[in-house]
Design a protein around this motif. Structure first.
Motif: not given
Length: 993
Positions: A440-441, A445-446, A468-470, A490-492
């Motif tokens: 979901a992240y 994120f994308r 991807k999240i790194v 922070t955005q999430a």
């Protein structure tokens, strides 16, 4: 003190007698050599008797032994209670021997065996066939290796032939019993429910007392309920009592767990054994409603401990007597418009407490003049699926909020009385190592990156499947993705809060500030990303209408840094006008002087809602620990005047304070979040240089506005004359606008390595042609990874000298080669340039503000150590300074003046001139006039403080919140001059004609 089952007469013996086929041994009674030692402190507070045997340090081959006497030969389980850390292994052996022959051996802590990071104690066993007679137990270190400090803590051992026994160390120490005899409690049968609060994890326990005795749970069998005149059996309360803190027992008479009885009339007999002759205290109870609290010490064996057994009514009466006789402030008044709350644990939906008790406590609390109960605060519903912000559990949120709203309205609540909704306490961005594997992240994120207009090319990858999240381990391989991954934390968080914002307003049928309380991690490490909350990203959204913080400032160099945190919030709220609220921490060892300073300085920077934390009462909350050593300020009469003074001062100035905001500044501090991204866990020195540059300017009454990279890129620097910049990274968009701003007349101060790399950590040369020197590589001579208080531990690596002073080079150094037309302002020890100036641009090859704070910390530390060794060697006036405040106060004027060089050369004069450095004086503007909060960080009263205020309009009168009307003089240029005494703080009101 340690207590043993039938062992008290044998404490000095190394041979311990057995109790039938069970033997209990405290590890600290083992004979040990240099490899094992007894420890007692916070790390052993959950140990039996609050002590343990540590084998982490000392001789690697060290052992510890005890000899026990086995009464019955047979097959035993040898249980061992010890700590097991989630990540730090400290394996050890326990060996059973007889006549020098090894009988059995057990290996412990080879893997994590605790219950969690906060509950590391565990019981494990090995099996052994033991003969009758003496058996030796030996502790040794696995593979003869030491372990990290704080690990390999052995508490106790239990040898038993009972393979069904579940060991509990509390059964083998001092015991506490109670018997309850009911008076007239009405016609319906009742039982006694106990909610035990232990003051630390594991926090709570339910216990119920009935005719047959005690049961663990919320209610006994119905047949065990008591009628008026009946009594319980003797009930063992020991399982409820922690040996370091005792327990707070909230007791109610109940017909069922869901129905509390209206009245409790009873007598409580407390004893050390289940018999009449062991009774040590008798407590009568006659309460309506039936709730009250009893505080039990760790045991009742000594007169000193028995004196600690008290009821909530006794504590409330003793405190109330002090409050009734207290000399309360007579200036100011109670706030009517400004929301000033207090964390007071007097309303509990679980327990209806005695009406007389509540009346006494409300009378005591009313002396402090906090906001009236009509102002309401509501909560949220922090619910998610799979522990992911990107998976909010909307259905459960809706249900929870609708139920809360219905209860609110049923209780007479009106939406117009809601001051704010606090969704949760101290949230953080979720850690990268956790969210990298969350689908979901990844999807959110994308989507977020696409909404920003990013492309695979701009993200430095080949396609969207590569996006991807790194986490940190891959930051150099995927620098753009790492940068945005940090920001997406922070955005999430903000998106998750926004879902709740919409739902809570729908449930209550109105609009009000919706927020979360954020810890002040931005102060602790001078970096947003320790906690993953960037205020600028969070508040750059129409879905956020408020923000809340707190001023714990634990580990901070000075509590004044809490005001820097508020200034960060004010800067982040500048574009969209979010309201700022703040917790004023007045407990946990804070000093009266300091809480008054914090309140004044935070209100000066735009806080419009405040809450004093934590009042107590000491009998009503686990916050602060047991009442006899509680740190809540209800239990600290020396704090009462300060707390009452602040509320009354706010009431005196709320006509201006509710709407006034700091006047626009001419000096900007450019806050580089991209530097925070790349320096977290690497070197925090740059962020601390930034924060303490702000501190030095503030000490000189120079107004400063913090400006973010995005705000800079949007052209907001155009409103400023001088800009300070620390930190190696800067976004390319911000750097371009900064360059243009300098070209159009701006004055710039940059420190070592500032803006030398972009947001993706690539070399950045945008500012090079403006700088007065060619900069060499940055040498990181010593990394700073601790809190601000640990800046004192930085070691000077060089020295910088200029005409009027000297400073140490700390952490970072950079060589400078002056360009044509530049002048050298300061030099390193080898005479090479340390600060170079050309025109309006200053370039420093070190981090000057680090030494500004380090010298102040050093000065205080020297005095503190001297006082510890010989208190009489410290002059009384100096001892008073140390006692009055936790802040340092001997700041080097020469370094402060150096940092002010760009401001003075730019011809900036602030709206307030003050003759005393370290007095925080901020000009706040309102249509009715001006408000000047004053906070005195010199740590001592000032007999005559001189102020000169430049005002936009003529002034008719000046008033002090504390002293009333003040005399003033209007100078020829229209400025207002005044002289007044200043203790800790004050608020001045200057009304226009």
């Amino acid at each position: 003190m340690k207590y043993f089952v039938v062992l008290l007469l044998f404490a000095a013996s190394s041979v311990l007698p057995a109790l039938a086929s069970t033997v209990f041994v405290e590890a600290e009674t083992f004979r040990s050599d240099a490899g094992w030692q007894v420890v007692s402190g916070p790390e052993t507070r959950s140990a039996s008797g609050t002590a343990a045997l540590s084998g982490s340090q000392g001789a690697p081959d060290g052992t510890a032994t005890a000899t026990v006497s086995i009464k019955d030969a047979g097959h035993y389980r040898v249980w061992v209670r010890y700590t097991s850390h989630p990540t730090r292994r400290a394996p050890f052996h326990v060996t059973a021997l007889s006549g020098g022959r090894e009988l059995a051996d057990g290996l412990f802590d080879a893997a994590f065996e605790g219950k969690g990071a906060r509950n590391q104690e565990t019981w494990k066993y090995f099996e052994a066939d033991l003969p009758e007679g003496e058996v030796t137990l030996r502790l040794s270190k696995h593979e003869r290796k030491n372990s990290d400090s704080g690990t390999r803590l052995v508490d106790c051992l239990l040898l038993t032939m009972d393979d069904k026994l579940v060991p509990n160390h509390l059964n083998y120490g001092a015991q506490t019993y109670v018997r309850v005899r009911l008076g007239d409690c009405g016609t319906r049968p009742v039982y006694l429910h106990i909610f035990a609060d232990h003051y630390h994890a594991p926090w709570y326990q339910h216990y119920s007392l009935g005719r047959s005795g005690a049961v663990a749970g919320t209610a006994p069998p119905k047949a065990d309920l008591l009628k008026s005149g009946e009594e319980t059996a003797w009930c063992n309360l020991t399982p409820l009592i922690f040996q370091d803190s005792g327990a707070m027992l909230r007791i109610t008479a109940r017909h069922s767990y869901a129905e509390q009885a209206d009245r409790l009339r009873a007598t409580f007999d407390f004893a050390t054994a289940p018999e009449e002759k062991a009774i040590v205290a008798t407590v009568p109870a006659d309460y309506s409603p039936s709730g009250f609290s009893v505080f039990l010490p760790p045991n009742l064996l000594t007169a000193e401990n028995r004196a600690l057994l008290k009821t909530s009514q006794e504590i409330a009466a003793e405190t109330g007597k002090l409050a009734d006789a207290h000399a309360w402030p007579v200036f100011g008044r109670k706030p009517e418009r400004f929301p000033f709350f207090v964390t007071a644990s007097l309303d509990d939906s679980m327990f209806a407490l005695d009406a007389a008790l509540m009346a006494r406590e409300h009378k005591t609390l009313d002396y402090f003049d906090f906001t009236s109960p009509g102002h309401r605060r509501i909560g949220g519903a922090w619910l998610m699926e799979n522990g992911s912000y990107c998976q909010p559990d909307v259905a459960k949120m809706q249900t929870r909020m609708r139920e809360a709203a219905a209860a609110f309205q049923k209780g007479g609540g009106k939406v117009e009385d809601i001051v704010y909704s606090e969704l949760t306490d101290e949230p953080t961005g979720q850690p990268l190592d956790r969210i990298v594997s969350d689908p979901a992240y990844r999807d959110h994120f994308r989507a977020w990156l696409r909404s920003r207009g990013e492309t695979p090319e701009s993200l430095l990858v080949k396609d969207w499947d590569s996006v991807k999240i790194v986490a940190e381990a891959q930051r150099d391989a995927f620098p753009a993705l790492y940068y945005f991954s940090q920001r997406f934390r922070t955005q999430a968080l903000g998106d998750f809060m926004a879902v709740q914002h919409q739902l809570v307003e729908q449930a209550y049928g109105g609009k009000f500030p919706v927020l979360a309380n954020f810890s002040d991690g931005a102060v602790y490490n001078a970096n947003f990303f320790m906690q993953g909350v960037d205020y600028f990203d969070l508040l750059d959204s129409p879905q956020q209408n408020a923000i809340w913080g707190e001023d714990w400032s634990n580990g901070a160099s000075t509590y004044q840094c809490a005001s820097f945190n508020v200034d960060l919030m004010r800067a982040a709220a500048r574009d969209r006008g979010q309201i700022i609220g703040h917790h004023l921490i007045a407990s946990a060892g804070r000093k009266a002087w300091d809480i008054q300073l914090k309140a004044a300085s935070e209100l000066a920077r735009g806080v419009k809602m405040m809450n004093s934390f934590s009042y107590g009462p000491s009998w009503a909350t686990h916050e602060g620990g047991p009442y006899w050593r509680s740190s809540v300020w209800y239990a600290k009469p020396e704090m009462w005047t300060a707390s009452a003074s602040i509320t009354r001062e706010v009431g005196a100035v709320e006509d201006l304070l509710c709407t006034a905001m700091p006047a626009p500044a001419k000096v900007a501090l450019l806050y580089s979040s991209s530097s925070d991204v790349w320096t977290i866990d690497q070197n925090l020195a740059y962020g601390f240089d930034r924060m303490h540059t702000w501190l030095a300017l503030t000490h000189s009454q120079v107004p400063v506005d913090i400006v973010s990279e995005r705000q800079t890129a949007d052209g907001q620097l155009d409103h400023y004359t001088v800009c300070y910049l620390s930190g190696p990274n800067l976004t390319r968009a911000s750097a371009a606008k900064l360059h243009a701003w300098v070209e159009h007349g701006g004055t710039l101060w940059v420190t070592a390595g500032a803006a030398s790399r972009d947001e993706y950590n690539r070399p950045l040369h945008v500012l090079d042609d403006l700088l007065p020197a060619t900069r060499g590589d940055v040498s990181e001579l010593q990394k700073q990874l601790g809190s601000g208080r640990t800046l004192r531990l930085l070691t000077p690596k060089d020295e910088v000298r200029w005409k009027d002073g000297v400073a140490s080079v700390l952490s970072v150094k950079q060589a400078l080669t002056p360009l044509p037309g530049a002048s050298v302002v300061a030099k390193f020890q080898d005479d090479s340039p340390a600060i170079v100036q050309r025109g309006r641009v200053y370039c420093a090859g070190f981090l000057p503000a680090l030494d500004y704070i380090k010298r102040a910390l050093d000065a205080r530390f020297v005095l503190e150590e001297k006082a510890k060794v010989d208190a009489k060697s410290v002059p009384p006036e100096t001892a008073a300074l140390l006692d009055r405040s936790a802040n340092p106060w001997e700041f080097p004027a020469a370094i402060r003046d150096l940092l002010l060089t760009p401001v003075r050369n730019a011809g900036i004069t602030g709206p307030i001139e003050c003759d005393t450095p370290l007095v925080d004086a901020v000009l706040m503007t309102d249509k009715q006039g001006l408000l000047i909060p004053l906070a005195n960080y010199t740590n001592q009263p000032i007999a005559k403080l001189s102020l000169r205020v430049r005002t936009p309009k003529p002034i008719a009168r000046v008033e002090s919140a504390i002293r009333g009307p003040l005399e003033f003089h209007t100078a020829r240029d229209g400025s207002v001059e005044m002289v007044l005494p200043l203790d800790s703080n004050d608020f001045l009101k200057l009304y226009y004609r």
